[in-house]
Motif scaffolding. Sequence first.
Motif, PDB file in Angstrom:
ATOM      1  N   UNK A 156       0.819  -1.216   0.000  1.00  0.00           N
ATOM      2  CA  UNK A 156       0.000   0.000   0.000  1.00  0.00           C
ATOM      3  C   UNK A 156       0.850   1.262   0.000  1.00  0.00           C
ATOM      4  N   UNK A 157       2.188   1.090   0.005  1.00  0.00           N
ATOM      5  CA  UNK A 157       3.082   2.235  -0.097  1.00  0.00           C
ATOM      6  C   UNK A 157       3.269   3.003   1.191  1.00  0.00           C
ATOM      7  N   UNK A 158       2.915   2.423   2.327  1.00  0.00           N
ATOM      8  CA  UNK A 158       3.009   3.139   3.606  1.00  0.00           C
ATOM      9  C   UNK A 158       4.391   3.752   3.786  1.00  0.00           C
ATOM     10  N   UNK A 159       4.431   5.081   3.715  1.00  0.00           N
ATOM     11  CA  UNK A 159       5.654   5.858   3.924  1.00  0.00           C
ATOM     12  C   UNK A 159       6.853   5.344   3.113  1.00  0.00           C
ATOM     13  N   UNK A 160       6.566   4.688   2.006  1.00  0.00           N
ATOM     14  CA  UNK A 160       7.609   4.198   1.091  1.00  0.00           C
ATOM     15  C   UNK A 160       8.609   3.270   1.763  1.00  0.00           C
ATOM     16  N   UNK A 161       8.190   2.630   2.848  1.00  0.00           N
ATOM     17  CA  UNK A 161       9.114   1.808   3.617  1.00  0.00           C
ATOM     18  C   UNK A 161       9.618   0.625   2.799  1.00  0.00           C
ATOM     19  N   UNK A 162       8.708  -0.049   2.105  1.00  0.00           N
ATOM     20  CA  UNK A 162       9.090  -1.252   1.363  1.00  0.00           C
ATOM     21  C   UNK A 162      10.127  -0.946   0.291  1.00  0.00           C
ATOM     22  N   UNK A 163       9.877   0.074  -0.527  1.00  0.00           N
ATOM     23  CA  UNK A 163      10.820   0.398  -1.591  1.00  0.00           C
ATOM     24  C   UNK A 163      12.135   0.926  -1.042  1.00  0.00           C
ATOM     25  N   UNK A 164      12.058   1.704   0.030  1.00  0.00           N
ATOM     26  CA  UNK A 164      13.284   2.223   0.631  1.00  0.00           C
ATOM     27  C   UNK A 164      14.186   1.081   1.077  1.00  0.00           C
ATOM     28  N   UNK A 165      13.595   0.048   1.663  1.00  0.00           N
ATOM     29  CA  UNK A 165      14.385  -1.102   2.095  1.00  0.00           C
ATOM     30  C   UNK A 165      14.822  -1.944   0.907  1.00  0.00           C
ATOM     31  N   UNK A 166      13.935  -2.133  -0.066  1.00  0.00           N
ATOM     32  CA  UNK A 166      14.248  -2.980  -1.213  1.00  0.00           C
ATOM     33  C   UNK A 166      15.438  -2.445  -2.007  1.00  0.00           C
ATOM     34  N   UNK A 167      15.511  -1.121  -2.161  1.00  0.00           N
ATOM     35  CA  UNK A 167      16.586  -0.526  -2.954  1.00  0.00           C
ATOM     36  C   UNK A 167      17.772  -0.060  -2.109  1.00  0.00           C
ATOM     37  N   UNK A 168      17.718  -0.282  -0.797  1.00  0.00           N
ATOM     38  CA  UNK A 168      18.799   0.154   0.082  1.00  0.00           C
ATOM     39  C   UNK A 168      20.175  -0.373  -0.340  1.00  0.00           C
ATOM     40  N   UNK A 169      20.318  -1.637  -0.765  1.00  0.00           N
ATOM     41  CA  UNK A 169      21.659  -2.101  -1.156  1.00  0.00           C
ATOM     42  C   UNK A 169      22.270  -1.305  -2.300  1.00  0.00           C
ATOM     43  N   UNK A 170      21.449  -0.805  -3.185  1.00  0.00           N
ATOM     44  CA  UNK A 170      21.982  -0.024  -4.297  1.00  0.00           C
ATOM     45  C   UNK A 170      22.512   1.325  -3.816  1.00  0.00           C
ATOM     46  N   UNK A 171      21.797   1.941  -2.883  1.00  0.00           N
ATOM     47  CA  UNK A 171      22.286   3.194  -2.311  1.00  0.00           C
ATOM     48  C   UNK A 171      23.562   2.942  -1.523  1.00  0.00           C
ATOM     49  N   UNK A 172      23.574   1.877  -0.716  1.00  0.00           N
ATOM     50  CA  UNK A 172      24.755   1.550   0.084  1.00  0.00           C
ATOM     51  C   UNK A 172      25.955   1.266  -0.812  1.00  0.00           C
ATOM     52  N   UNK A 173      25.738   0.549  -1.903  1.00  0.00           N
ATOM     53  CA  UNK A 173      26.834   0.251  -2.830  1.00  0.00           C
ATOM     54  C   UNK A 173      27.417   1.534  -3.403  1.00  0.00           C
ATOM     55  N   UNK A 174      26.544   2.480  -3.747  1.00  0.00           N
ATOM     56  CA  UNK A 174      27.026   3.766  -4.241  1.00  0.00           C
ATOM     57  C   UNK A 174      27.767   4.543  -3.179  1.00  0.00           C
ATOM     58  N   UNK A 175      27.270   4.462  -1.946  1.00  0.00           N
ATOM     59  CA  UNK A 175      27.894   5.176  -0.836  1.00  0.00           C
ATOM     60  C   UNK A 175      29.306   4.663  -0.579  1.00  0.00           C
ATOM     61  N   UNK A 176      29.484   3.352  -0.677  1.00  0.00           N
ATOM     62  CA  UNK A 176      30.791   2.756  -0.407  1.00  0.00           C
ATOM     63  C   UNK A 176      31.746   2.849  -1.598  1.00  0.00           C
TER      64      UNK A 176
END
Length: 346
Positions: A156-176
């Motif tokens: 249901x998109x509640x506060x975009x929690x699901x997508x934020x977690x699902x794509x977190x590894x891609x952000x982390x990979x860029x960060x590192x």
Amino acid sequence: MQQRDQAGAGRIALFDNIKGLLIILVVVGHVAHPVHNENPAISCLFDVIYLFHMPLFVFVSGLFAKHAKNERGGVNPNRIISFALLAALFQLALLLINEVDVTLESFLQFTSAPWYLLAMAYWYAAAPLLARLGWRRGMVLALALSYASGFVDLSDGLLAISRALAFLPWFAAGLYCPVESVVALKESRSRAVRATLAVAVVVSAAVVLARVLDAHAYDWFFQMVYGDNPYRALPLDLLGKTVSDVLALVLSAAVLRLVPSRPTRLATLGRRTLGIYVGHRLVRAWLTFRTPLYEQPVLLDPLWGTLMILALSAAVTVVCAAPVLTDALNRILRHRWLPEAGRERG
């Protein structure tokens, strides 16, 4: 040597070109969305775009998040506040254009484009923890959270929690990942590196061809590319998520190989992604709910409908690339809500 775009001091043209290409794909994907199930050519294009465009976009966002720090070396909370505010304003504007009753429930359901801006606030907030953990433990944590997110139904998109977690590894990979390492990979003279990138291009072409030849080629895993669908058939969905991540990595490597390093017109769009991202989705909403455009049967024609969607996407991109829009949004993004937080370095 990697060329820097003189139009933007200190900017590396390669990444602006990549961002320019990705924002075009974002626009095409959203403009095509209302008819992508009925137009077979659009459906194929849509599926290919969604294989990789958001993972790569998130990776590039993480790549440069390390440059938005305060004087103490931590991520400036001003950026977190700004992203959250932009997401809220964007969400409110979409609800109003879509003629949806603005209630607390509807406001908290980030099922459309604003999710990315809210996720950016989360990712920036998580950046100091990821930095302290180091890349090994940080990537393990990011991957664990990403895979675990599918066990909870937050579609249901509640506060975009699901997508934020699902794509977190891609952000982390860029960060590192050091920016210089990506540039070095692109410019490497090593036969092994060049061969690897060439293989990525060939494999990507094969993946695209598979979808062209078989409309159902991606069906078994495609629900995982969106990041907000829970697992419904285990262990197949876990395998599907892994396959979608691997394909996103392969296609992203192919993009790195094919996108030019020199300044191009794509770089101009790459410097204006924020305005295009917000503006195009508002335009699409207006066209969908306030005009009969998407009711026209011609849009379902594989040839003429596809050409019209692509032409409309190009027009919307050009309009939303107006500097005034990006400049206005950037003023919010760079605003110092908390002066004591320190001055940003980049």
